[in-house]
Motif scaffolding. Structure first.
Motif, PDB file in Angstrom:
ATOM      1  N   ASP A  27      28.564  35.212  42.562  1.00 15.35           N
ATOM      2  CA  ASP A  27      29.970  35.136  42.167  1.00 15.35           C
ATOM      3  C   ASP A  27      30.773  34.638  43.360  1.00 15.35           C
ATOM      4  O   ASP A  27      30.560  35.080  44.499  1.00 15.35           O
ATOM      5  CB  ASP A  27      30.464  36.503  41.718  1.00 15.35           C
ATOM      6  CG  ASP A  27      31.800  36.425  40.992  1.00 15.35           C
ATOM      7  OD1 ASP A  27      32.793  36.050  41.646  1.00 15.35           O
ATOM      8  OD2 ASP A  27      31.849  36.727  39.794  1.00 15.35           O
ATOM      9  N   ARG A  84      33.618  35.318  44.239  1.00 16.17           N
ATOM     10  CA  ARG A  84      34.534  36.300  44.813  1.00 16.17           C
ATOM     11  C   ARG A  84      33.870  37.192  45.855  1.00 16.17           C
ATOM     12  O   ARG A  84      34.438  37.405  46.938  1.00 16.17           O
ATOM     13  CB  ARG A  84      35.138  37.150  43.685  1.00 16.17           C
ATOM     14  CG  ARG A  84      35.984  36.340  42.717  1.00 16.17           C
ATOM     15  CD  ARG A  84      36.341  37.145  41.478  1.00 16.17           C
ATOM     16  NE  ARG A  84      35.168  37.384  40.633  1.00 16.17           N
ATOM     17  CZ  ARG A  84      35.192  38.068  39.480  1.00 16.17           C
ATOM     18  NH1 ARG A  84      36.337  38.599  39.065  1.00 16.17           N
ATOM     19  NH2 ARG A  84      34.095  38.222  38.771  1.00 16.17           N
ATOM     20  N   HIS A 143      41.027  36.277  44.696  1.00 22.16           N
ATOM     21  CA  HIS A 143      40.370  37.573  44.433  1.00 22.16           C
ATOM     22  C   HIS A 143      40.975  38.664  45.304  1.00 22.16           C
ATOM     23  O   HIS A 143      41.281  39.762  44.810  1.00 22.16           O
ATOM     24  CB  HIS A 143      38.876  37.441  44.712  1.00 22.16           C
ATOM     25  CG  HIS A 143      38.118  38.728  44.651  1.00 22.16           C
ATOM     26  ND1 HIS A 143      38.094  39.534  43.524  1.00 22.16           N
ATOM     27  CD2 HIS A 143      37.363  39.377  45.599  1.00 22.16           C
ATOM     28  CE1 HIS A 143      37.351  40.597  43.763  1.00 22.16           C
ATOM     29  NE2 HIS A 143      36.907  40.532  45.016  1.00 22.16           N
ATOM     30  N   GLU A 199      39.492  30.488  45.878  1.00 16.65           N
ATOM     31  CA  GLU A 199      38.986  31.456  44.905  1.00 16.65           C
ATOM     32  C   GLU A 199      38.841  32.833  45.542  1.00 16.65           C
ATOM     33  O   GLU A 199      39.164  33.857  44.926  1.00 16.65           O
ATOM     34  CB  GLU A 199      37.645  30.981  44.331  1.00 16.65           C
ATOM     35  CG  GLU A 199      37.740  29.753  43.447  1.00 16.65           C
ATOM     36  CD  GLU A 199      38.527  29.997  42.173  1.00 16.65           C
ATOM     37  OE1 GLU A 199      38.633  31.178  41.755  1.00 16.65           O
ATOM     38  OE2 GLU A 199      39.035  29.023  41.609  1.00 16.65           O
ATOM     39  N   VAL A 245      32.535  30.866  38.763  1.00 15.28           N
ATOM     40  CA  VAL A 245      33.990  31.006  38.771  1.00 15.28           C
ATOM     41  C   VAL A 245      34.410  31.371  37.358  1.00 15.28           C
ATOM     42  O   VAL A 245      34.218  30.581  36.428  1.00 15.28           O
ATOM     43  CB  VAL A 245      34.686  29.709  39.225  1.00 15.28           C
ATOM     44  CG1 VAL A 245      36.202  29.908  39.236  1.00 15.28           C
ATOM     45  CG2 VAL A 245      34.190  29.286  40.594  1.00 15.28           C
ATOM     46  N   ASP A 246      34.933  32.583  37.198  1.00 17.01           N
ATOM     47  CA  ASP A 246      35.277  33.095  35.861  1.00 17.01           C
ATOM     48  C   ASP A 246      34.068  33.051  34.940  1.00 17.01           C
ATOM     49  O   ASP A 246      34.182  32.732  33.737  1.00 17.01           O
ATOM     50  CB  ASP A 246      36.428  32.296  35.252  1.00 17.01           C
ATOM     51  CG  ASP A 246      37.718  32.421  36.057  1.00 17.01           C
ATOM     52  OD1 ASP A 246      37.926  33.499  36.653  1.00 17.01           O
ATOM     53  OD2 ASP A 246      38.485  31.450  36.107  1.00 17.01           O
TER      54      ASP A 246
END
Length: 848
Positions: A44, A46, A366, A362, A347-348
């Motif tokens: 991910d 984030r 977060h 990104e 991403v998402d």
């Protein structure tokens, strides 16, 4: 309905759905692919973690296995992770746990391991029942504030528990520790970076939200915060062009070079750092294999002296080895690797290839969400606490009445009701007031409550500022990042070296003209050309090689250290060799067996060498070959661009025939073919049409019988360049020679008997070489016994064709000329002087 009642076949058929098998397989495969992409293989953006890593860390957090606790058996951690959050095999979980503990895999390990967690040699970790682990301090930064509703949670696989969808991640872990993984139809490979540099880049982005990728990286003179990847194993990144592309597009290739030192005094190369993800033991094994196979020359010993303090691989060189050549061979095959950057992350929930700025944006988004949710959580807590404190302060202000009301009440509930009615307390406030101890009624306790209330109010005010103003929010993020940098930042491990192009063998090898000597027993060596000073015609020369008993010189030629050489043999094969690959030795050395350089068959000897520096495939040059039996063939040089290590066929030979000589021509020249009996013929090379490598060729000269009844043989071929060549120079086996004007050799048709070039008799012996030369050229003559004479061609008399010539080299009894080569005047430009030694005997004695 009884069990005996028959089923209605029509009802069963109505439940059957018809589907195309390709559609069903396509949808099933897409579902599987997305499961792998989102649930296993990709990190991910984030928090930079895959699900398995996130679940391991969260399971350790829930179990209290933090950096401040004692180590826990790895099997216990794996069991809890598998039982509660990750319903897959224990080996996959343990492999992920072990990797997070490896300081050679993770730039900042997330697990503090105790025991054998594998090695850079590729050794696997010990069984999980033997190792112990706990979170490292920096791993706790990933989970910090997770209990403050900073991230969303989801049900675990059996809906018993909740697990985080992502961690709060106070550090930009995706770039800091990197990630690699192979999904379905896509893969990711993100290099690790230095924590301080990445945090500085996030801070730069906070302060300059409109900055470009170029502003974030250290390239083209711009002192951006991110210099490049920082691998846990150190090593060097070669050049920055690949970095720029990787950061700009999300994809690129980096050349990573080992760190080493060449110690010429000790005759060794010491390797102290290897490229990232390199298996040290396997690399040493491959180097040894190449040494044994003869692909790398000059190494006599290879030792692994690595210990807990770091890598140390010692490559011991042979006494006559060229350290720079060995170093560059190692660089080309073993000490450099390519790291392919693919900055692909979720991403998402969807995979995306991100450039550097997008990755940082990104992560920053977060952190903005995490800090916002944390602030909201802390604000709600602070407001709740302020509400309680307000009630307690009101109670303290009316302490006598409050105590009296409580004393008069029948029970606790009655006291709560009376207090609420009298002072308008909330249920929470009155609950705390009724629970207050008598000790809290002292003046000191009252003052403490008032101080706490003021602190809580200030906290509420600050949290409201953060939530109301994004600049304040970003300021908090920046402050926290810089605090983490102060605690965990360290020095870079990976350095940068200039991109000097792809590593080749000639890197750092000085360009120098060399004399290469080959013997019939396949001994070969090279010596600097300036070792042999020019002397007057007729000298004895000096020793050029020390032959073993029964051996003779078969070839001598001059070439630059950087040139490729095409070595043609009497069997019609051609081999390719770099001049510098030939060991450089002294005049009195025997040389090295050519078997280590060329894969020659028994009885195969080098008869001609062509310097590829003289060839131009684009210009349409040809290799013109002649055989002992008088055949000539031209083949385009473009057919010799890819020569195998075992050689390739250059010409097809009939039984008993051998390749005699090879010359480079441009397709428009005349060629002169000479025979051992002293005959020669000049004709246009176009009369011999161009053919493939496997062809035999056509008749170039018609050979006659000698006086003793034996058949004549071709000795040499030479091309005529009218812009450069003025004379034809002929040398015989007994050391005599002459030069004649080229004009004396009239053009004829191919396959004629030719004209007399030189008289061959008992004094001269047969012809061994014919060359076309110009003013200022030097002649290099070597005898069977290893004597070398270098003399200016201008010193050799110019006479007519049908003459005997003069002494070129003074040979000892029984010795003969073995090979002749011309040193063009342009190849002597770097020589400092053109001294000519008159007394050849003095030179010979000095050489002896």
């Amino acid at each position: 309905m009884s069990s005996d009642t028959p089923t209605d076949p029509n009802a069963d058929a109505a439940r059957v759905q018809t589907a195309r098998i390709e559609d069903e397989m396509e949808q099933s495969y897409i579902d599987y692919a997305m499961s792998v992409i989102a649930g296993r293989a990709l990190p991910d953006v984030r928090d930079g973690l895959k699900p398995v890593h996130r679940r391991i860390l969260y399971a350790m957090h829930e179990a209290g296995v933090t950096s401040r606790s004692s180590h826990r058996k790895s099997s216990s951690i794996v069991g809890e992770t598998m039982g509660d959050y990750h319903p897959h095999g224990d080996s996959a979980i343990y492999d992920a746990l072990a990797r997070m503990a490896q300081d050679f895999s993770m730039r900042y390990p997330l697990v503090d391991g105790q025991g054998n967690f594998g090695s850079v040699d590729g050794d696997p970790p010990a069984a999980m029942r033997y190792t112990e682990a706990r979170m490292s301090p920096i791993a706790e930064e990933l989970l910090d504030d997770i209990e403050k509703d900073t991230v969303d949670f989801q049900s675990n696989y059996d809906d018993r528990l909740q697990e985080p969808e992502v961690l709060p991640s106070a550090i930009p872990n995706l770039l800091v520790n990197g990630s690699s993984g192979i999904a379905v139809g896509m893969s990711t490979n993100i290099p690790p970076h230095n924590l301080g540099e990445v945090i500085d880049a996030v801070v730069h982005l906070i302060e300059n939200p409109d900055c470009s990728v170029e502003d974030l990286i250290h390239v083209d003179g711009n002192p951006g915060p991110i210099k490049g990847p920082d691998f846990p194993t150190g090593a060097n990144i070669v050049g920055r062009n690949g970095l720029y592309k990787a950061y700009k597009t999300g994809r690129g290739k980096l050349r990573v070079r080992a760190e080493f030192e060449v110690d010429e005094e000790e005759g060794r190369i010491v390797i102290t750092e290897l490229p990232f993800q390199e298996n040290k033991a396997r690399r040493i094994e491959r180097i040894a294999e190449d040494v044994n196979d003869g692909k790398i020359e000059g190494i006599r010993d290879l030792r692994d002296e690595s210990d807990r303090d770091g890598i140390r691989i010692v490559v011991e060189l042979k006494r006559d080895a060229i350290a720079e050549v060995v170093k560059n061979q190692l660089l080309e095959h073993h000490l450099e690797s390519t790291f392919g950057v693919i900055n692909l992350a979720l991403v998402d929930g969807e995979p995306r290839v991100l450039d550097l700025k997008e990755t940082l944006v990104e992560y920053l988004e977060h952190r903005k969400e995490v800090v916002t949710r944390r602030s909201e959580f802390e604000l709600a807590e602070a407001e709740d606490r302020a509400h309680i404190l307000e009630g307690r302060l009101t109670a303290l202000d009316n302490v006598d009445e409050v105590v009296e009301l409580i004393q008069d009440a029948e029970d606790r509930d009655d006291a709560k009701a009376v207090l609420q009615e009298r002072f308008d307390f909330s249920a929470d406030q009155v609950e705390h007031i009724v629970a207050m101890q008598l000790g809290s009624l002292t003046s000191m306790e009252a003052a403490a409550i008032e101080d706490e209330y003021e602190e809580v109010q200030a906290r509420i005010e600050r949290l409201n500022e953060i939530l109301a103003d994004e600049s304040e929010l970003l300021g908090v993020i920046e402050e926290e990042l810089l605090a983490i940098k102060d605690e965990y930042d360290d020095e870079r491990r990976t350095s940068f070296v200039a991109d000097d192009g792809s590593v080749t063998h000639e890197d750092l090898i000085p360009e120098e003209e060399m004399v290469v000597v080959v013997s019939e027993d396949d001994y070969i060596k090279r010596m600097p050309l300036d070792t042999f000073r020019a002397q007057n015609r007729g000298g004895k020369g000096i020793i050029g090689t020390n032959l073993k008993e029964g051996d003779r010189v078969s070839s001598v030629f001059v070439a630059n250290t950087h040139d490729f050489l095409l070595c043609f043999t009497n069997h019609g094969q051609v081999y390719q060799l770099k001049t510098y690959e030939v060991p450089e030795m002294s005049r009195t050395a025997r040389g090295k067996s050519a078997v280590n350089l060329l894969d020659l068959d028994d009885g195969e000897e080098i008869t001609s060498v062509v310097d590829t520096d003289d060839m131009d495939a684009e210009a349409g040059d040809f290799l013109t070959m002649v055989t002992r039996d008088g055949y000539i063939k031209r083949t385009g040089v473009d057919e010799f661009q890819h020569i195998l290590s075992t050689g390739i066929r250059a010409i097809r030979l009939e039984d008993g025939d051998e390749l005699a000589d090879v010359e480079v021509t441009d397709g428009t020249q005349d060629v002169i073919v000479s025979t051992k009996a002293g005959m020669s013929i000049r004709f246009a090379e176009s009369e011999a049409r161009a053919m493939g490598r496997s062809a035999r060729g056509v008749r170039g000269i018609r050979l006659t019988e000698r006086a003793d009844g034996t058949r004549d043989e071709v000795a040499a071929v030479a091309g005529v360049d009218p812009d450069r060549h003025e004379w034809v120079l002929t040398v015989t086996e007994n050391g005599y020679g002459k030069r004649s004007n080229i004009a004396a050799y009239r053009q004829q048709s191919r396959n004629g008997k030719g004209l007399i070039d030189i008289k061959t008799n008992e004094r001269n012996g047969p012809v061994c070489a014919l060359e076309t030369v110009g003013p200022g050229d030097h002649l290099l003559v070597m005898s069977d016994a290893g004597q070398i004479v270098r003399t200016p061609v201008d010193d050799i008399s110019t006479v007519g064709r049908n003459t005997m010539g003069v002494t070129v080299v003074d040979l000892d009894a029984g010795d003969h000329v073995a090979s002749v080569d011309v040193v063009p005047v342009e190849r002597m430009a770097d020589e400092t002087s053109e001294e000519v030694e008159v007394d050849g005997e003095a030179i010979a004695e000095a050489g002896e």
